[in-house]
Design a protein around this motif. Structure first.
Motif, PDB file in Angstrom:
ATOM      1  N   UNK A 199       0.828  -1.196   0.000  1.00  0.00           N
ATOM      2  CA  UNK A 199       0.000   0.000   0.000  1.00  0.00           C
ATOM      3  C   UNK A 199       0.871   1.257   0.000  1.00  0.00           C
ATOM      4  N   UNK A 200       0.285   2.365  -0.444  1.00  0.00           N
ATOM      5  CA  UNK A 200       0.924   3.678  -0.339  1.00  0.00           C
ATOM      6  C   UNK A 200      -0.127   4.674   0.116  1.00  0.00           C
ATOM      7  N   UNK A 201       0.262   5.575   1.015  1.00  0.00           N
ATOM      8  CA  UNK A 201      -0.646   6.614   1.500  1.00  0.00           C
ATOM      9  C   UNK A 201      -0.404   7.889   0.703  1.00  0.00           C
ATOM     10  N   UNK A 202      -1.362   8.235  -0.147  1.00  0.00           N
ATOM     11  CA  UNK A 202      -1.215   9.311  -1.113  1.00  0.00           C
ATOM     12  C   UNK A 202      -1.843  10.582  -0.551  1.00  0.00           C
ATOM     13  N   UNK A 239      -5.345   9.210   0.347  1.00  0.00           N
ATOM     14  CA  UNK A 239      -5.912   8.116  -0.437  1.00  0.00           C
ATOM     15  C   UNK A 239      -4.950   6.936  -0.366  1.00  0.00           C
ATOM     16  N   UNK A 240      -5.475   5.748  -0.151  1.00  0.00           N
ATOM     17  CA  UNK A 240      -4.659   4.533  -0.141  1.00  0.00           C
ATOM     18  C   UNK A 240      -4.619   3.965  -1.556  1.00  0.00           C
ATOM     19  N   UNK A 241      -3.415   3.744  -2.062  1.00  0.00           N
ATOM     20  CA  UNK A 241      -3.233   3.165  -3.394  1.00  0.00           C
ATOM     21  C   UNK A 241      -2.533   1.823  -3.241  1.00  0.00           C
ATOM     22  N   UNK A 242      -3.063   0.797  -3.877  1.00  0.00           N
ATOM     23  CA  UNK A 242      -2.442  -0.520  -3.866  1.00  0.00           C
ATOM     24  C   UNK A 242      -2.866  -1.294  -5.110  1.00  0.00           C
ATOM     25  N   UNK A 243      -1.977  -2.050  -5.636  1.00  0.00           N
ATOM     26  CA  UNK A 243      -0.639  -2.402  -5.247  1.00  0.00           C
ATOM     27  C   UNK A 243       0.331  -1.396  -5.866  1.00  0.00           C
ATOM     28  N   UNK A 300      -9.725  -7.831  -6.684  1.00  0.00           N
ATOM     29  CA  UNK A 300     -10.821  -7.799  -5.709  1.00  0.00           C
ATOM     30  C   UNK A 300     -10.267  -7.956  -4.294  1.00  0.00           C
ATOM     31  N   UNK A 301      -9.322  -8.874  -4.121  1.00  0.00           N
ATOM     32  CA  UNK A 301      -8.684  -9.040  -2.809  1.00  0.00           C
ATOM     33  C   UNK A 301      -8.015  -7.740  -2.370  1.00  0.00           C
ATOM     34  N   UNK A 302      -7.341  -7.057  -3.305  1.00  0.00           N
ATOM     35  CA  UNK A 302      -6.702  -5.788  -2.974  1.00  0.00           C
ATOM     36  C   UNK A 302      -7.735  -4.758  -2.524  1.00  0.00           C
ATOM     37  N   UNK A 303      -8.895  -4.752  -3.168  1.00  0.00           N
ATOM     38  CA  UNK A 303      -9.956  -3.819  -2.783  1.00  0.00           C
ATOM     39  C   UNK A 303     -10.387  -4.070  -1.335  1.00  0.00           C
ATOM     40  N   UNK A 304     -10.531  -5.339  -0.977  1.00  0.00           N
ATOM     41  CA  UNK A 304     -10.931  -5.705   0.388  1.00  0.00           C
ATOM     42  C   UNK A 304      -9.852  -5.282   1.391  1.00  0.00           C
ATOM     43  N   UNK A 305      -8.600  -5.573   1.054  1.00  0.00           N
ATOM     44  CA  UNK A 305      -7.487  -5.229   1.948  1.00  0.00           C
ATOM     45  C   UNK A 305      -7.346  -3.717   2.095  1.00  0.00           C
ATOM     46  N   UNK A 306      -7.423  -3.000   0.980  1.00  0.00           N
ATOM     47  CA  UNK A 306      -7.248  -1.549   1.010  1.00  0.00           C
ATOM     48  C   UNK A 306      -8.350  -0.839   1.767  1.00  0.00           C
ATOM     49  N   UNK A 307      -9.579  -1.330   1.621  1.00  0.00           N
ATOM     50  CA  UNK A 307     -10.709  -0.705   2.320  1.00  0.00           C
ATOM     51  C   UNK A 307     -10.566  -0.868   3.827  1.00  0.00           C
ATOM     52  N   UNK A 308     -10.176  -2.065   4.270  1.00  0.00           N
ATOM     53  CA  UNK A 308      -9.982  -2.301   5.701  1.00  0.00           C
ATOM     54  C   UNK A 308      -8.775  -1.530   6.222  1.00  0.00           C
ATOM     55  N   UNK A 309      -7.734  -1.431   5.416  1.00  0.00           N
ATOM     56  CA  UNK A 309      -6.530  -0.690   5.798  1.00  0.00           C
ATOM     57  C   UNK A 309      -6.839   0.789   5.996  1.00  0.00           C
TER      58      UNK A 309
END
Length: 351
Positions: A133-136, A143-147, A160-169
């Protein structure tokens, strides 16, 4: 998580090694004086001990764990895994595995860090590969950007997994209750983009995930702050991140030149609020947003930029502290389970 968190540190990683680590902890104590934490420093005692003796306040919150081996920045991930046992990086991650530390921070070899973390910590159920992740920074916060570099190629399921991880992060780090999520694309229309991005869009919409999904967004939407989580593959995300960092340095240089180009400009700069200039400098300095989390592991791993100095490493340590204190590891479970159930239903329907 309650109590005083322990942060495990690979003290030998990065271009500046132990110097940046010790200075980073010193800057952490100054920047967040109310935060109480202890640090496990894994590295060469001969190099670390003199630095700690020069920083008594840092030494008071640190425990040194000696090792005389380290993972080189040039090591291939596969080679690093075979030779890494007992290294500063291996031992630092192992401290999270054992429960002795709540997070690990390293400036070391990114590929090796990801590979060793997967071997020691393993992946969360329902996640195939970690995402960085990166905090933009944006006008509205971050804004969290990943990957941003862990996975050069991604399938639709991974996005889709990244969306789930990023939203929780985003909820864990920035406290938003219902952060918005978008897929980075070359346009917002349904027919734009490649097959992978369009398939990921359909999977998110049909999976019944509990998230505020907004569909496709474009590159110029990242910095507006209108979308909280931007999902993309590591190839695209890394290029976007490096482009933004370069642009920030370019603009900062222009501002500096404008304020020092003549005696009248210097006079005008002197009349401006020094506090305002300091805040502008900090907002434009990539060191103050340094640190990305390897999301999807059964433990918190923070990757600091390899060239980070003490100020930059402090930012990564601060991120590790917040993550160690958060409920991120349990927050991602609900949507991962829901997505897995949706995938199983699709397979059953297809057969």
């Amino acid at each position: 998580m309650t109590g005083i968190p322990t942060i495990s540190v690979d003290a030998m990683g990065g271009d500046l090694g132990p110097q940046a680590v010790v200075e980073g902890i010193a800057n952490t104590l100054k920047r967040w004086p109310d935060r109480k934490a202890r640090f496990l420093l894994h590295g060469d005692e001969a190099q670390l001990k003199p630095l700690l003796e020069a920083h008594p306040k840092v030494a008071a919150v640190c425990e040194l764990r000696h090792t005389d081996t380290l993972v080189q920045m040039t090591d291939k991930p596969s080679d690093a895994v075979r030779r890494a046992r007992g290294s500063s990086m291996w031992n630092a991650i192992q401290s999270v595995k054992s429960g002795e530390a709540g997070a690990v921070v390293s400036s070391g070899n990114t590929g090796a860090l990801m590979a060793i973390s997967k071997v020691i910590l393993r992946m969360k159920k329902g996640v195939h590969r970690p995402a960085i992740s990166a905090n933009w920074p944006t006008p509205k916060g971050h804004t969290v950007v990943l990957d941003v570099g862990a996975n050069v190629q991604c399938g639709a399921t991974q996005l889709v997994e990244f969306a789930i991880l990023g939203e929780a992060y985003h909820r864990a780090v920035f406290g938003g209750e219902n952060p918005s999520v978008g897929l980075l694309n070359v346009g917002q229309e349904e027919l734009k983009g490649n097959d992978t991005v369009r398939e990921a869009d359909q999977l998110i919409r049909s999976s019944g995930l509990d998230m505020a999904y907004k569909g496709f967004i474009e590159g110029n939407d990242i910095s507006t702050g209108d979308i909280d989580v931007v999902v993309t593959d590591g190839f695209t995300g890394n290029i976007a991140l490096k482009t933004a960092e370069g642009t920030a340095r370019l603009v900062a240089g222009w501002v500096r030149d404008a304020l020092t180009s003549s005696w009248t400009a210097k006079l005008a700069a002197g009349l401006l609020s020094l506090g305002a200039l300091d805040r502008l400098r900090q907002r434009m300095d990539p060191r103050y947003i340094n640190g990305g989390v390897l999301l999807g592991l059964k433990g918190i791993v923070v990757k600091s930029h390899g060239g980070a100095d003490g100020e930059g490493f402090a930012s990564a340590l601060g991120l590790g502290y917040v993550m160690a204190q958060s409920d991120f590891m349990t927050e991602i479970r609900k949507n991962l389970d829901k997505f897995a159930e949706s995938e199983e239903q699709d397979v059953a329907a297809a057969s």
